[in-house]
Design a protein around this motif. Structure first.
Motif, PDB file in Angstrom:
ATOM      1  N   VAL A   1       7.394 -16.038  23.948  1.00 34.79           N
ATOM      2  CA  VAL A   1       6.699 -17.193  24.509  1.00 34.79           C
ATOM      3  C   VAL A   1       5.274 -17.190  23.979  1.00 34.79           C
ATOM      4  CG1 VAL A   1       5.972 -18.392  26.604  1.00 34.79           C
ATOM      5  CG2 VAL A   1       8.105 -17.080  26.606  1.00 34.79           C
TER       6      VAL A   1
ATOM      7  N   ILE B   1       9.423 -19.981  22.366  1.00 34.50           N
ATOM      8  CA  ILE B   1       8.987 -21.080  23.221  1.00 34.50           C
ATOM      9  C   ILE B   1       7.487 -21.263  23.009  1.00 34.50           C
ATOM     10  CG2 ILE B   1       9.043 -22.013  25.569  1.00 34.50           C
ATOM     11  CD1 ILE B   1      11.791 -21.111  24.459  1.00 34.50           C
TER      12      ILE B   1
ATOM     13  N   TYR C   1      11.198 -23.896  20.272  1.00 32.30           N
ATOM     14  CA  TYR C   1      11.241 -24.925  21.315  1.00 32.30           C
ATOM     15  C   TYR C   1       9.807 -25.230  21.740  1.00 32.30           C
ATOM     16  CZ  TYR C   1      16.237 -23.857  21.871  1.00 32.30           C
ATOM     17  OH  TYR C   1      17.573 -23.648  21.664  1.00 32.30           O
TER      18      TYR C   1
ATOM     19  N   ALA D   1      11.323 -21.983  29.085  1.00 27.10           N
ATOM     20  CA  ALA D   1      11.776 -20.651  28.663  1.00 27.10           C
ATOM     21  C   ALA D   1      13.018 -20.218  29.443  1.00 27.10           C
ATOM     22  CB  ALA D   1      10.643 -19.640  28.870  1.00 27.10           C
TER      23      ALA D   1
END
Length: 423
Positions: free
Chosen positions: A162, A196, A220, A270
């Motif tokens: 992330v 993410i 993403y 996430a």
């Protein structure tokens, strides 16, 4: 070994949170981990979080979301406010003092007598690994400390990466351009597992995408895969409407700060990418981020210490509390002090009390006072210690915000608890 002795030994090591400099390689740390049978490879479902702003909140939200589904979750964050055990938690509970001391005792023979061989952060990271393994956690949420590429957390082969918002911070170590800083952080991507990504400058997106492509990792982005908006916000709550890659839903965080909407959305994305749904964040408590430590008078602490985080905090204060507030402000000298002071002056609070934390990097309150006056802001007074600043603020104001560093936030919280107890 007693807990206090363990903490004392830990603080005898190199601490790059308090002094300048940084490690040049992770090779020696990996060799050190081999002496403990490479615990970084035994963690179940590690999730690694890097970024400049929001990574601590995102780590807490991810952990809370997974806990709401019944998982046992290890959470490793930094810095701490009062108790070093805040950094290492399982299902929101701090590592027990006796466990902390036990691990430090086990590590000590491999460090003692080899001056400078390990840092405070590296040692704490290993303690977290060992504790999460012993507790058999289902997930290990790891917040990187500084940067990413050379961070002690970057020895894991993470299930998910992330990347929160990347902006200018620690430029003397990470580089003086967004591209360099982004590269240092995005270099934690090391496998084909998903990445993410929070809202970023276009240059940052390009760096992340390039490194992700090299590893075959799908990216993403928050802007492409989610839509969200704030439905309601109060000083101690925010409600967010969210639509990601699964069904639309509404999230409640029982903590203030409109800036948390992005962190909620990023955390939800996430969790969705991991295949989860029906999670919530209602039990999440994030210390040092728009945290209320008193209701009468209202005292809020926040670790905002760079320009972007200061702007976001000031926006929340303006929307929730108006301008009739007293700021307790102290900051480390290696931050963008002048720019942040400029933002505070534009906000034009009722009063600013400038002070310093006990960190050796803390800016001199006298220099801060001069800086405010150079901006033609005269409603500023100085106090040499955080606890004196708090006492002065309580006499003069019913709405007090303390920010500028996590060290300051922690000292204000500690001073209030010692003098008055909890909320």
């Amino acid at each position: 070994m007693e807990f206090k002795e363990a903490v004392s030994f830990l603080y005898s090591l190199i601490d790059y949170e308090k002094k300048k400099g940084y490690v040049q390689s992770l090779d020696e740390y990996r060799n050190f981990l081999e002496k403990f049978d490479n615990p970084q490879h035994k963690l179940k479902n590690p999730i690694l979080i890097v970024g400049t702003k929001g990574k601590g909140s995102t780590a807490h939200l991810l952990a809370g979301g997974l806990q709401s589904l019944g998982y046992k979750v290890g959470l490793y964050t930094s810095p701490h406010l009062i108790d070093i055990r805040e950094r290492i938690k399982v299902n929101s509970q701090k590592i027990p003092e006796e466990k902390f001391a036990k691990y430090i005792c086990e590590l000590k023979p491999y460090i003692e007598g080899k001056r400078g061989i390990r840092t405070v952060f590296e040692t704490l990271t290993l303690v977290a690994f060992l504790y999460f393994i012993e507790e058999n956690t289902d997930f290990a949420i790891l917040e990187a400390g500084l940067g990413g590429r050379l961070d002690a957390t970057n020895v894991v082969n993470q299930l998910l990466t992330v990347i929160t918002n990347i902006s200018y911070d620690h430029m003397e170590i990470l580089g003086n351009t967004l591209t360099k800083i982004a590269w240092e952080k995005a270099m934690v991507i090391k496998n084909s597992n998903p990445v993410i990504v929070g809202n970023q400058h276009p240059q940052v997106y390009r760096v992340i995408q390039k490194i992700a492509d090299e590893h075959g990792a799908r990216v993403y982005t928050l802007s492409k895969f989610t839509k969200y908006k704030i439905l309601d916000y109060e000083v101690d709550k925010i409600v967010v409407e969210y639509k990601g890659i699964r069904k639309p839903c509404k999230f409640i965080l029982n903590q203030g700060g409109v800036f948390q909407a992005k962190n909620i959305a990023l955390s939800a994305l996430a969790l969705e990418v991991l295949g989860h749904e029906n999670f919530n964040f209602e039990s999440v408590r994030i210390e040092g981020r728009f945290e209320i430590i008193s209701r009468n008078p209202l005292i809020i602490i926040d670790g905002a210490h760079n320009v972007i985080s200061a702007k976001r905090l000031l926006t929340s204060i303006s929307k929730l509390l108006g301008k009739e507030v007293t700021f307790i402000f102290g900051i480390n000298s290696d931050k963008e002090v002048q720019k942040i002071v400029g933002e505070i002056v534009k906000f034009n609070p009722k009063e600013v009390i400038v002070t310093r934390s006990s960190s050796p990097r803390a800016e001199d309150p006298e220099r801060l006072e001069v800086l405010f006056k150079q901006f033609n802001y005269q409603k500023v007074v100085k106090c040499d210690k955080a606890e004196f600043a708090l006492s002065k603020a309580i006499v003069n104001s019913k709405k007090i915000i303390a920010f500028g560093s996590f060290y300051l936030a922690g000292e204000i919280k500690d001073a209030y608890q010692r003098k008055f107890g909890g909320i």
